[in-house]
Design a protein around this motif. Structure first.
Motif, mmCIF file in Angstrom:
data_model
loop_
_atom_site.group_PDB
_atom_site.id
_atom_site.type_symbol
_atom_site.label_atom_id
_atom_site.label_comp_id
_atom_site.label_asym_id
_atom_site.label_seq_id
_atom_site.Cartn_x
_atom_site.Cartn_y
_atom_site.Cartn_z
ATOM 1 N N THR A 132 -7.735 -2.549 -0.009
ATOM 2 C CA THR A 132 -7.771 -1.085 0.124
ATOM 3 C C THR A 132 -6.450 -0.641 0.754
ATOM 4 O O THR A 132 -5.530 -1.445 0.943
ATOM 5 C CB THR A 132 -8.934 -0.655 1.037
ATOM 6 O OG1 THR A 132 -8.696 -1.184 2.350
ATOM 7 C CG2 THR A 132 -10.266 -1.159 0.524
ATOM 8 N N HIS A 133 -6.385 0.649 1.123
ATOM 9 C CA HIS A 133 -5.137 1.159 1.721
ATOM 10 C C HIS A 133 -4.851 0.495 3.069
ATOM 11 O O HIS A 133 -3.710 0.484 3.522
ATOM 12 C CB HIS A 133 -5.220 2.681 1.876
ATOM 13 C CG HIS A 133 -3.879 3.305 2.113
ATOM 14 N ND1 HIS A 133 -2.854 3.243 1.191
ATOM 15 C CD2 HIS A 133 -3.378 3.984 3.179
ATOM 16 C CE1 HIS A 133 -1.798 3.866 1.682
ATOM 17 N NE2 HIS A 133 -2.083 4.313 2.881
ATOM 18 N N SER B 284 0.839 -1.218 0.000
ATOM 19 C CA SER B 284 0.000 0.000 0.000
ATOM 20 C C SER B 284 0.868 1.260 0.000
ATOM 21 O O SER B 284 0.622 2.191 0.764
ATOM 22 C CB SER B 284 -0.930 0.021 1.231
ATOM 23 O OG SER B 284 -1.609 -1.200 1.380
ATOM 24 N N GLU C 267 -8.135 -1.669 -4.794
ATOM 25 C CA GLU C 267 -9.106 -0.648 -4.364
ATOM 26 C C GLU C 267 -8.446 0.406 -3.470
ATOM 27 O O GLU C 267 -9.128 1.096 -2.725
ATOM 28 C CB GLU C 267 -10.258 -1.306 -3.571
ATOM 29 C CG GLU C 267 -10.913 -2.513 -4.237
ATOM 30 C CD GLU C 267 -11.586 -2.161 -5.548
ATOM 31 O OE1 GLU C 267 -12.122 -1.047 -5.654
ATOM 32 O OE2 GLU C 267 -11.549 -2.991 -6.474
ATOM 33 N N ASP C 268 -7.119 0.537 -3.539
ATOM 34 C CA ASP C 268 -6.418 1.510 -2.678
ATOM 35 C C ASP C 268 -6.881 2.925 -3.027
ATOM 36 O O ASP C 268 -6.747 3.358 -4.171
ATOM 37 C CB ASP C 268 -4.901 1.387 -2.864
ATOM 38 C CG ASP C 268 -4.115 2.110 -1.774
ATOM 39 O OD1 ASP C 268 -4.347 3.321 -1.573
ATOM 40 O OD2 ASP C 268 -3.251 1.481 -1.140
ATOM 41 N N GLU C 269 -7.429 3.636 -2.027
ATOM 42 C CA GLU C 269 -7.980 4.962 -2.290
ATOM 43 C C GLU C 269 -6.961 6.072 -2.014
ATOM 44 O O GLU C 269 -7.159 7.218 -2.416
ATOM 45 C CB GLU C 269 -9.269 5.187 -1.468
ATOM 46 C CG GLU C 269 -9.132 5.185 0.036
ATOM 47 C CD GLU C 269 -8.752 3.837 0.655
ATOM 48 O OE1 GLU C 269 -8.242 3.861 1.779
ATOM 49 O OE2 GLU C 269 -8.936 2.774 0.019
#
Length: 219
Positions: A197-198, A89, A178-180
């Protein structure tokens, strides 16, 4: 059998507790958790990385860094002789930053953020992990441990102003699709994690537990 020594570095303001769900086979790996300490006044990222590297007491370890911790372990690499450097991440150079971070650098907008905001856990969680986390603040209270204003302004500035433009080809990069915080459209050459995600170190830990040993031992 000689165990592989693995050092984990958490993300910005996070405590080493973020790694509590990461389990590696104990007959093969020994885990060591690094934690943030307060920077000296106007300390460069490189100098901070050297001081953090002094806390690594094994030769040829594997370094694993999450988010800003991923930036830091890349800077630590020059002071150590790691077997591998794995980032999760995170980014491999400032060219992988999203547009808003590049704008923040140009406009110096990050200097306008009042650090007192971040001493409130809810604001810090929102900034570090995005809006969707608000309802889970209690869970993250234990994961965000550094509330010192000087550290926070130093850390945010050193992320935004990170000078690395050349990607080190030896870095192994694991990134959630899906890392925002660091969207994948800006990222090259990474191991994708579906649904990650993050904060996938917390919510995709099963994938990491399953795959990290192979990634770490792969020649």
């Amino acid at each position: 059998m000689k165990k592989t020594q693995v050092y984990f570095m958490p993300g910005l303001a996070a405590s080493p507790d973020i790694f509590e769900r990461i389990k590696l086979p104990e007959d093969q790996f020994e885990i060591h958790l690094l934690e943030w300490f307060l920077p000296n006044e106007n300390e460069s990222l490189s100098n901070y990385a050297k001081r953090m590297a002094d806390k690594v007491i094994h030769e040829n370890p594997i370094l694993v860094g999450v988010s800003f911790g991923g930036i830091l372990v890349q800077e630590m690499k020059q002071f150590l002789n790691p077997q591998k450097v794995i980032i999760i991440s995170s980014v491999k150079s400032n060219k992988e930053f999203p547009r808003r971070m590049k704008i923040a650098k140009t406009t110096k907008a990050y200097k306008l953020i009042p650090m007192s905001l971040f001493q409130n856990i809810e604001n810090l969680a929102k900034y570090a992990f995005g809006d969707f986390i608000k309802q889970r603040v209690k869970l993250y209270e234990k994961f965000l441990s550094v509330r010192d204003k000087n550290y926070l302004s130093w850390a945010i500035e050193n992320v935004i102003l990170w000078e690395r433009t050349e990607i080190d080809k030896e870095i192994i990069h694991i990134h959630g699709l899906e890392d925002e915080v660091f969207p994948v459209k800006y990222i090259k050459d990474y191991i994708p994690v579906k649904g990650g995600t993050h904060i996938m170190i917390l919510n995709r830990y099963k994938w990491l537990n399953e795959n990290l040993p192979k990634i770490m031992l792969d020649e």
